[in-house]
Structure formats: structure tokens, C-alpha cells
Design an enzyme around this catalytic site. Structure first.
Site, PDB file in Angstrom:
ATOM      1  N   SER A 167       2.156   6.821  -5.766  1.00  0.00           N
ATOM      2  CA  SER A 167       2.215   6.894  -4.295  1.00  0.00           C
ATOM      3  C   SER A 167       2.371   8.298  -3.710  1.00  0.00           C
ATOM      4  CB  SER A 167       3.376   5.757  -3.800  1.00  0.00           C
ATOM      5  OG  SER A 167       3.629   6.002  -2.321  1.00  0.00           O
ATOM      6  N   TYR A 190      12.074   2.033  -4.875  1.00  0.00           N
ATOM      7  CA  TYR A 190      10.488   1.752  -5.115  1.00  0.00           C
ATOM      8  C   TYR A 190       9.892   2.936  -5.450  1.00  0.00           C
ATOM      9  CZ  TYR A 190       5.540   1.552  -3.847  1.00  0.00           C
ATOM     10  OH  TYR A 190       4.290   1.911  -4.011  1.00  0.00           O
ATOM     11  N   LYS A 220       8.166   4.677  -9.022  1.00  0.00           N
ATOM     12  CA  LYS A 220       6.693   5.558  -9.163  1.00  0.00           C
ATOM     13  C   LYS A 220       6.979   6.938  -9.854  1.00  0.00           C
ATOM     14  CE  LYS A 220       4.504   2.471  -7.366  1.00  0.00           C
ATOM     15  NZ  LYS A 220       3.669   1.524  -8.151  1.00  0.00           N
TER      16      LYS A 220
HETATM   17  P1  NAD Z   1       0.089  -5.968  -4.129  1.00  0.00           P
HETATM   18  O1  NAD Z   1       1.430  -6.545  -3.667  1.00  0.00           O
HETATM   19  O2  NAD Z   1      -0.777  -6.616  -2.791  1.00  0.00           O
HETATM   20  O3  NAD Z   1      -0.435  -6.254  -5.418  1.00  0.00           O
HETATM   21  C1  NAD Z   1       0.215  -6.243  -6.564  1.00  0.00           C
HETATM   22  C2  NAD Z   1       0.165  -7.149  -7.525  1.00  0.00           C
HETATM   23  O4  NAD Z   1       0.833  -7.299  -8.564  1.00  0.00           O
HETATM   24  C3  NAD Z   1       0.171  -8.548  -6.570  1.00  0.00           C
HETATM   25  O5  NAD Z   1      -0.986  -9.530  -6.847  1.00  0.00           O
HETATM   26  C4  NAD Z   1       1.562  -9.093  -7.433  1.00  0.00           C
HETATM   27  O6  NAD Z   1       1.418 -10.384  -7.523  1.00  0.00           O
HETATM   28  C5  NAD Z   1       1.398  -8.429  -8.822  1.00  0.00           C
HETATM   29  N1  NAD Z   1       2.598  -8.400  -9.504  1.00  0.00           N
HETATM   30  C6  NAD Z   1       3.763  -8.018  -9.179  1.00  0.00           C
HETATM   31  N2  NAD Z   1       4.592  -8.007 -10.125  1.00  0.00           N
HETATM   32  C7  NAD Z   1       4.097  -8.376 -11.277  1.00  0.00           C
HETATM   33  C8  NAD Z   1       4.306  -8.641 -12.634  1.00  0.00           C
HETATM   34  N3  NAD Z   1       5.582  -8.364 -13.176  1.00  0.00           N
HETATM   35  N4  NAD Z   1       3.433  -9.080 -13.553  1.00  0.00           N
HETATM   36  C9  NAD Z   1       2.073  -9.477 -13.184  1.00  0.00           C
HETATM   37  N5  NAD Z   1       1.795  -9.108 -11.719  1.00  0.00           N
HETATM   38  C10 NAD Z   1       2.696  -8.749 -10.817  1.00  0.00           C
HETATM   39  O7  NAD Z   1       0.167  -4.411  -3.619  1.00  0.00           O
HETATM   40  P2  NAD Z   1      -0.960  -3.358  -3.334  1.00  0.00           P
HETATM   41  O8  NAD Z   1      -0.687  -2.790  -2.094  1.00  0.00           O
HETATM   42  O9  NAD Z   1      -2.314  -3.919  -3.861  1.00  0.00           O
HETATM   43  O10 NAD Z   1      -0.368  -2.244  -4.320  1.00  0.00           O
HETATM   44  C11 NAD Z   1      -1.146  -2.145  -5.594  1.00  0.00           C
HETATM   45  C12 NAD Z   1      -0.216  -0.972  -6.341  1.00  0.00           C
HETATM   46  O11 NAD Z   1      -0.345   0.161  -5.571  1.00  0.00           O
HETATM   47  C13 NAD Z   1       1.205  -1.041  -6.665  1.00  0.00           C
HETATM   48  O12 NAD Z   1       1.807  -0.704  -7.598  1.00  0.00           O
HETATM   49  C14 NAD Z   1       1.925  -0.265  -5.114  1.00  0.00           C
HETATM   50  O13 NAD Z   1       3.350  -0.009  -5.527  1.00  0.00           O
HETATM   51  C15 NAD Z   1       0.661   0.823  -5.341  1.00  0.00           C
HETATM   52  N6  NAD Z   1       0.721   1.514  -3.851  1.00  0.00           N
HETATM   53  C16 NAD Z   1       0.718   0.688  -3.021  1.00  0.00           C
HETATM   54  C17 NAD Z   1       0.457   1.363  -1.722  1.00  0.00           C
HETATM   55  C18 NAD Z   1       0.392   0.433  -0.298  1.00  0.00           C
HETATM   56  O14 NAD Z   1       0.373   0.723   0.696  1.00  0.00           O
HETATM   57  N7  NAD Z   1      -0.276  -0.759  -0.600  1.00  0.00           N
HETATM   58  C19 NAD Z   1       0.799   2.487  -1.617  1.00  0.00           C
HETATM   59  C20 NAD Z   1       0.850   3.527  -2.639  1.00  0.00           C
HETATM   60  C21 NAD Z   1       0.971   2.715  -3.790  1.00  0.00           C
HETATM   61  C1  UD1 Z   2       5.523   3.231   3.549  1.00  0.00           C
HETATM   62  C2  UD1 Z   2       6.172   3.912   2.366  1.00  0.00           C
HETATM   63  C3  UD1 Z   2       5.199   4.333   1.249  1.00  0.00           C
HETATM   64  C4  UD1 Z   2       4.241   3.033   1.023  1.00  0.00           C
HETATM   65  C5  UD1 Z   2       3.583   2.832   2.288  1.00  0.00           C
HETATM   66  C6  UD1 Z   2       2.621   1.814   2.206  1.00  0.00           C
HETATM   67  C7  UD1 Z   2       8.405   4.816   2.929  1.00  0.00           C
HETATM   68  C8  UD1 Z   2       9.263   6.249   3.147  1.00  0.00           C
HETATM   69  N1  UD1 Z   2       7.122   5.012   2.650  1.00  0.00           N
HETATM   70  O1  UD1 Z   2       4.864   4.349   3.934  1.00  0.00           O
HETATM   71  O2  UD1 Z   2       6.029   4.513   0.045  1.00  0.00           O
HETATM   72  O3  UD1 Z   2       3.413   3.670   0.121  1.00  0.00           O
HETATM   73  O4  UD1 Z   2       4.581   2.463   3.425  1.00  0.00           O
HETATM   74  O5  UD1 Z   2       1.525   1.985   3.040  1.00  0.00           O
HETATM   75  O6  UD1 Z   2       9.051   3.691   3.402  1.00  0.00           O
HETATM   76  N2  UD1 Z   2       5.504   2.304  12.195  1.00  0.00           N
HETATM   77  C9  UD1 Z   2       5.641   1.802  13.486  1.00  0.00           C
HETATM   78  N3  UD1 Z   2       5.769   0.430  13.686  1.00  0.00           N
HETATM   79  C10 UD1 Z   2       5.726  -0.499  12.825  1.00  0.00           C
HETATM   80  C11 UD1 Z   2       5.820  -0.014  11.349  1.00  0.00           C
HETATM   81  C12 UD1 Z   2       5.533   1.357  11.360  1.00  0.00           C
HETATM   82  O7  UD1 Z   2       5.784   2.497  14.402  1.00  0.00           O
HETATM   83  O8  UD1 Z   2       6.080  -1.527  12.996  1.00  0.00           O
HETATM   84  C13 UD1 Z   2       5.129   3.710  11.996  1.00  0.00           C
HETATM   85  C14 UD1 Z   2       6.331   4.245  10.881  1.00  0.00           C
HETATM   86  O9  UD1 Z   2       7.465   4.392  11.402  1.00  0.00           O
HETATM   87  C15 UD1 Z   2       5.195   5.150  10.104  1.00  0.00           C
HETATM   88  C16 UD1 Z   2       4.111   4.624  10.265  1.00  0.00           C
HETATM   89  O10 UD1 Z   2       3.988   3.751  11.608  1.00  0.00           O
HETATM   90  O11 UD1 Z   2       5.347   6.297  10.967  1.00  0.00           O
HETATM   91  C17 UD1 Z   2       3.345   4.011   9.292  1.00  0.00           C
HETATM   92  O12 UD1 Z   2       4.364   2.892   8.477  1.00  0.00           O
HETATM   93  P1  UD1 Z   2       4.256   2.229   7.415  1.00  0.00           P
HETATM   94  O13 UD1 Z   2       2.933   1.535   7.382  1.00  0.00           O
HETATM   95  O14 UD1 Z   2       5.317   1.384   7.112  1.00  0.00           O
HETATM   96  O15 UD1 Z   2       4.139   3.274   6.231  1.00  0.00           O
HETATM   97  P2  UD1 Z   2       4.792   4.604   5.708  1.00  0.00           P
HETATM   98  O16 UD1 Z   2       6.203   4.544   6.333  1.00  0.00           O
HETATM   99  O17 UD1 Z   2       3.970   5.880   6.170  1.00  0.00           O
END
Ligand code: NAD
Ligand code: UD1
Length: 336
Positions: free
Chosen positions: A124, A149, A153
Site C-alpha cells: 500500500s 495495518y 505492510k
Molecule cells: P478484502 O478484505 O476485500 O480482501 C481480502 C480477502 O482476504 C478477504 O476475502 C478475506 O476474507 C481474506 N482473508 C483475510 N484474512 C485471511 C486469512 N487469514 N486467510 C485467508 N483469507 C483471509 O480486501 P481488498 O481491498 O481486496 O485488499 C486486498 C489486499 O490489498 C489486502 O492485502 C489489502 O491490505 C491490500 N490493499 C488494499 C487497499 C484497499 O484500499 N482496498 C489498498 C492498499 C492495499
Molecule cells: C486509507 C488508508 C490506506 C488504505 C486506504 C484504502 C490511512 C492513513 N490510509 O487511505 O492505508 O490503503 O484507506 O483505500 O488511513 N474521507 C471523507 N469522508 C469519509 C471518508 C473519507 O472526507 O467519510 C476523506 C478522507 O479524509 C481522505 C479521503 O476521503 O482524505 C480518502 O479517504 P479513505 O477512502 O479512507 O482513504 P485514505 O485515508 O486515503
């Protein structure tokens, strides 16, 4: 290629499985369904005409993991599984360190045992913490990470680099995602947060659908063009395609890539684009800044474009359209 996808029923994993199957690869999913639904597999089949295999168990269970590797032969692993809620990680740090790090260690050990050389890991932009923007792969990481979290990472990245450095035959890729949003254009798969969403896009779309009353915009006095915070939003289908590009790239050792659009969009710009693009009013109020938020960050995405021949194609308008299509067809996510 025959690809193992951990966390493949989750938000980003499911979109990546669709791209794998559409590209002629086969996909086997391991997921404990702690944050996803088994129904995802049927939806993937509706989109692609193909069913991925699904094994339901916790990735920390190394014996079960080894059984899967014994029965099936994989060319590569894409590792999405893990806990991902930033706020929750500050309340339950041990669960985050245990789950995210243990499952990654189990996976790396079993991959080593069965001689699987290729791993793609979901990291991330949060690892950049307080680095100057735009974040590039050469920026300092690990400084100013505000939550457990993000620390997991950062730590898993380090574990991967150490393991990668110990064996020249390994090919590891760390992908640092910016803000994944949007849904598959079919409206069949998308983000299905449990309870009240913490992230902007799911909250915003639930306000548009009438499920929540008003969006609080956290902070209106940042030094950005309209005072609201700015992020690099990336359509989840572009992000999924980035994994396929990484899979096709041949290198030795560990490579790291930012997956972002290289552009930043403010909260207010996103709200306005959503209303304009979908015709849905989004009522909002300006609120205090949210603790731990940065004013603005976005990717320097040139490395992925140069080396993976990948860049984002979808626009903020596509993101809004596809999010609304998913939200309006599935107002209660997969339990609709
Ligand atoms: P998500 O929660 O939708 O998907 C993660 C999946 O992993 C889920 O289906 C969950 O059931 C499964 N899981 C969790 N723990 C497990 C375990 N111990 N064993 C087996 N399965 C398990 O999340 P996502 O948004 O699809 O994210 C996927 C990856 O990307 C994650 O590692 C997350 O940290 C990373 N990531 C996500 C974002 C985001 O904003 N969505 C941003 C940066 C990084
Ligand atoms: C957060 C996480 C990041 C993660 C990402 C998932 C932190 C520091 N970072 O990022 O690790 O990968 O989520 O996409 O927490 N906002 C509003 N109102 C809301 C929700 C959000 O104004 O109800 C604003 C937040 O203040 C931010 C922007 O929208 O400025 C994006 O927020 P969000 O979607 O939560 O993602 P990040 O905070 O950027």
C-alpha cells in the site's frame, strides 16, 4: 499460467481473478471468507464463463496450505489475503500483526518447500508515510506510518525482500496500491464493506443510494485547490490489470511498483464528479479533519509504465459510473 490467489474472493482479488480467467490463465483461490462472500465465485463465473477453484480456510494453517500445493501445481502466487481496516488495526493490533505476518510467512515457507518462484504481494502507498509527494518507488518508506495495518505492510515488504535476496531463482513483485475504488462494469462484483464504511467511495455511494444520510468531508482547510484532501484514486479494474502485467514481467530478485494514476483528486472533486456522472445527489457536510490523514498524496507511476507497460486507462467518470452501477444493483452488497 496456473495462479494461486490468496484472498481471491475479496474486493481486489475477485477483480484480479476475472482478469486472470479472461486472459486464459487458471485461478485457484484460498480465502477464509472473513471479509468476503462465497457468492463471489458464481459472479466471477457469470462474467467469465469459468469457475475458479475455491478452498476455504485460514492461510495461517500451514498444513492445509501444503495440502493444496501438494495436489495442484502453481506457476505463481498473488497474495491479497489479510486484514485491511486501518482504524480497526489500532484497536486490535495483535490480530493484525498475527494474521498478516503469520499468513505471509506460512505462504513463503510453503512456496519455498514446493519450489514456486513467483510471488506478487499487495502492499500500500501507506508505507510511504510522511515522504514528500509524489511518492516514487525510491522515496523513503517506513517513516511516519500511523497505524499497525501500515506497519504490517512495511514489515511484510521487508520479509519478502530478504527472502528474495537469499535465492536468485525467485521473482517477487511488491505492488503499492494507491486508493482502489470502482467496480467491475458488469455490476456483478464490487466492494462490499461490512457495517459502516470507513473509506470515502463506499460511504459516498451509500449516501447516494439513501442508505446513509450525509457524507462528512473530513477537513476543508488543507492546502489543496478546494481545501479538501486529495488522493490518487485508481479504478479496481485498472489495478487488477496491473497484476497481470506484473505476472508477465520477467525479472530476478524483488521489484517494487506503484500502481496509481499519477493524478490527485480532492474529496469535493470526487463528490461533484459522482453527482454529475450519475445524476444522484450526494448530501455532504464539511467536518473536522480526520486524525492521521495526510493532506495530499499521489503516485509517481512512471516505473510501472516503463517496465510493466501498464498504466491506468479509466477516468474518474468511469469510477463513478461503475461504483454507482454496482451500488444500485447490489444495495446490500452480496447479501442483496
Ligand atoms: P478484502 O478484505 O476485500 O480482501 C481480502 C480477502 O482476504 C478477504 O476475502 C478475506 O476474507 C481474506 N482473508 C483475510 N484474512 C485471511 C486469512 N487469514 N486467510 C485467508 N483469507 C483471509 O480486501 P481488498 O481491498 O481486496 O485488499 C486486498 C489486499 O490489498 C489486502 O492485502 C489489502 O491490505 C491490500 N490493499 C488494499 C487497499 C484497499 O484500499 N482496498 C489498498 C492498499 C492495499
Ligand atoms: C486509507 C488508508 C490506506 C488504505 C486506504 C484504502 C490511512 C492513513 N490510509 O487511505 O492505508 O490503503 O484507506 O483505500 O488511513 N474521507 C471523507 N469522508 C469519509 C471518508 C473519507 O472526507 O467519510 C476523506 C478522507 O479524509 C481522505 C479521503 O476521503 O482524505 C480518502 O479517504 P479513505 O477512502 O479512507 O482513504 P485514505 O485515508 O486515503
Amino acid at each position: 499460467m496456473n495462479v494461486l490467489v490468496t484472498g481471491g474472493t475479496g474486493y481486489i482479488g475477485s477483480h484480479t481473478v476475472v482478469e486472470l480467467l479472461a486472459g486464459g490463465h487458471t485461478a485457484t483461490i484460498i480465502d477464509n471468507l472473513s471479509n468476503s462472500s462465497e457468492l463471489v465465485v458464481d459472479r466471477i463465473e457469470q462474467i467469465t464463463g469459468k469457475q475458479p477453484n475455491l478452498h476455504i480456510f485460514d492461510l495461517q494453517d500451514k498444513n492445509k496450505l501444503a495440502e493444496v500445493f501438494k495436489k495442484e501445481s502453481f506457476d505463481a502466487v498473488i497474495h491479497f489475503a489479510g486484514l485491511k481496516a486501518v482504524g480497526e488495526s489500532t484497536q486490535k493490533p495483535l490480530a493484525y500483526y498475527r494474521t498478516n505476518i503469520d499468513s505471509s510467512l506460512s505462504l513463503l515457507e510453503v512456496m519455498e518447500e514446493y519450489g514456486i518462484p513467483t510471488l506478487i504481494f499487495s502492499s500500500s502507498a501507506t508505507v510511504y508515510g510522511s515522504a514528500p509527494i509524489p511518492y516514487s518507488e525510491t522515496s523513503v518508506v517506513g517513516q511516519g506510518i500511523t497505524n499497525p495495518y501500515g506497519q504490517t505492510k512495511y514489515m511484510i515488504e521487508q520479509i519478502i525482500r530478504d527472502v528474495g535476496a537469499a535465492n536468485a531463482a525467485l521473482q517477487f513483485t511488491i505492488l503499492r496500491y494507491f486508493n482502489p475504488v470502482g467496480a467491475h462494469p458488469s455490476g456483478l462484483i464490487g466492494e462490499d464493506p461490512k457495517g459502516i464504511p470507513n473509506n470515502l467511495m463506499p460511504y459516498l455511494s451509500q449516501v447516494a443510494s439513501g442508505k446513509r444520510k450525509v457524507l462528512s468531508i473530513y477537513g476543508s482547510d488543507y492546502k489543496t485547490i478546494d481545501g479538501t484532501a486529495a488522493r490518487d484514486y485508481i479504478h479496481v479494474v485498472d489495478l487488477a490489470k496491473g497484476h497481470i502485467a506484473a505476472l508477465m514481467n520477467k525479472h530476478t530478485g524483488t521489484e517494487t511498483y506503484n500502481l496509481g494514476s499519477g493524478k490527485s483528486t480532492t474529496v469535493l472533486e470526487l463528490v461533484n464528479a459522482f453527482s454529475e456522472g450519475t445524476g444522484q445527489a450526494v448530501s455532504y457536510e464539511l467536518a473536522e479533519r480526520r486524525a492521521g490523514d495526510l493532506p495530499e498524496y499521489y503516485a509517481d507511476a512512471k516505473k510501472a509504465e516503463k517496465e510493466l507497460d501498464w498504466k491506468t486507462n479509466k477516468t474518474i467518470a468511469d469510477i463513478c459510473k461503475d461504483t454507482w452501477n454496482w451500488q444500485s444493483r447490489n444495495p446490500n452488497g452480496y447479501s442483496s
